[in-house]
Motif scaffolding. Sequence first.
Motif, short mmCIF file in Angstrom:
data_model
loop_
_atom_site.label_atom_id
_atom_site.label_comp_id
_atom_site.label_asym_id
_atom_site.label_seq_id
_atom_site.Cartn_x
_atom_site.Cartn_y
_atom_site.Cartn_z
N LEU A 146 8.98 -4.24 15.42
CA LEU A 146 9.43 -5.45 14.88
C LEU A 146 10.29 -4.82 13.58
CD1 LEU A 146 7.24 -8.35 14.87
CD2 LEU A 146 9.26 -8.30 16.46
N ASP A 147 11.48 -5.82 13.29
CA ASP A 147 12.28 -5.67 12.10
C ASP A 147 11.48 -6.75 11.06
OD1 ASP A 147 13.96 -3.52 12.12
OD2 ASP A 147 15.51 -4.90 13.33
N ALA A 148 10.89 -6.34 10.05
CA ALA A 148 10.56 -7.36 9.29
C ALA A 148 10.58 -6.78 7.65
CB ALA A 148 8.92 -7.62 9.34
N ALA A 149 10.77 -7.50 6.60
CA ALA A 149 11.00 -7.12 5.19
C ALA A 149 9.65 -6.96 4.52
CB ALA A 149 12.08 -8.03 4.41
N THR A 150 8.65 -7.86 4.77
CA THR A 150 7.30 -7.78 4.24
C THR A 150 6.40 -8.22 5.15
OG1 THR A 150 7.44 -10.08 3.94
CG2 THR A 150 8.38 -8.75 1.93
N ILE A 151 5.18 -8.08 4.88
CA ILE A 151 3.89 -8.16 5.77
C ILE A 151 3.99 -9.81 5.97
CG2 ILE A 151 1.45 -8.78 5.60
CD1 ILE A 151 2.15 -6.10 6.37
N GLY A 152 4.34 -10.73 5.04
CA GLY A 152 4.34 -12.18 5.25
C GLY A 152 5.60 -12.24 6.39
N ASP A 153 6.64 -11.58 6.50
CA ASP A 153 7.73 -11.75 7.60
C ASP A 153 7.17 -11.31 8.70
OD1 ASP A 153 10.31 -12.16 8.37
OD2 ASP A 153 11.15 -10.11 7.82
N LEU A 154 6.57 -10.33 8.74
CA LEU A 154 5.93 -9.83 10.01
C LEU A 154 4.94 -10.61 10.57
CD1 LEU A 154 5.81 -7.09 11.78
CD2 LEU A 154 3.52 -6.81 10.47
N ARG A 155 4.12 -11.31 9.67
CA ARG A 155 3.36 -12.17 10.32
C ARG A 155 4.10 -13.48 11.00
NH1 ARG A 155 -1.99 -12.36 8.41
NH2 ARG A 155 -2.67 -10.92 6.73
N ALA A 156 4.97 -14.17 10.25
CA ALA A 156 5.88 -15.14 10.99
C ALA A 156 6.58 -14.82 11.94
CB ALA A 156 6.68 -15.48 9.99
N ARG A 157 6.94 -13.61 12.27
CA ARG A 157 7.70 -12.97 13.55
C ARG A 157 6.66 -12.89 14.75
NH1 ARG A 157 13.19 -10.94 12.57
NH2 ARG A 157 13.40 -11.06 10.26
N LEU A 158 5.51 -12.40 14.38
CA LEU A 158 4.46 -12.14 15.51
C LEU A 158 4.23 -13.57 15.89
CD1 LEU A 158 2.29 -9.30 13.64
CD2 LEU A 158 3.78 -9.06 15.67
N VAL A 159 3.81 -14.55 15.03
CA VAL A 159 3.44 -15.86 15.43
C VAL A 159 4.70 -16.38 16.23
CG1 VAL A 159 2.87 -18.32 14.83
CG2 VAL A 159 1.97 -16.24 13.71
N ALA A 160 5.79 -16.16 15.68
CA ALA A 160 6.93 -16.87 16.56
C ALA A 160 6.98 -16.33 18.20
CB ALA A 160 8.24 -16.45 15.93
N ARG A 161 6.46 -14.85 18.15
CA ARG A 161 6.56 -14.10 19.44
C ARG A 161 5.55 -14.65 20.45
NH1 ARG A 161 8.16 -7.84 19.70
NH2 ARG A 161 10.05 -8.78 19.31
N TYR A 162 4.33 -14.66 19.73
CA TYR A 162 3.03 -14.56 20.49
C TYR A 162 2.36 -16.13 20.54
CZ TYR A 162 3.89 -9.71 20.91
OH TYR A 162 4.42 -8.72 21.04
N GLY A 163 2.85 -16.97 19.67
CA GLY A 163 2.12 -18.13 19.78
C GLY A 163 0.86 -18.60 18.94
N ALA A 164 0.56 -19.76 19.19
CA ALA A 164 -0.59 -20.41 18.30
C ALA A 164 -1.90 -19.71 18.70
CB ALA A 164 -0.81 -22.02 18.88
#
Length: 79
Positions: free
Chosen positions: A21-39
């Motif tokens: 994944l492209d992510a600028a920060t750990i927080g950004d990475l967390r948000a992108r992972l949740v968007a991709r893989y769900g609740a």
Amino acid sequence: MATVRFFAAAAEAAATDGTALDAATIGDLRARLVARYGAEFERILNRCSLLVNGTRATDDAVPLAGSDAVDVLPPFAGG
């Protein structure tokens, strides 16, 4: 793109052992992972440790580079 590896329950919830994944920060990475893989993945992710190139990242502001490796590690039990 950062390489992300999932272990144990995180891999099970994501139905894969890794992604990139492209992510600028750990927080950004967390948000992108949740968007991709769900609740369900989010529930597990909230209890996981994240290691960036082998060093624990405890702050969502930790920057990520495209060459970074991030390990998502759920709590382990044992003795």
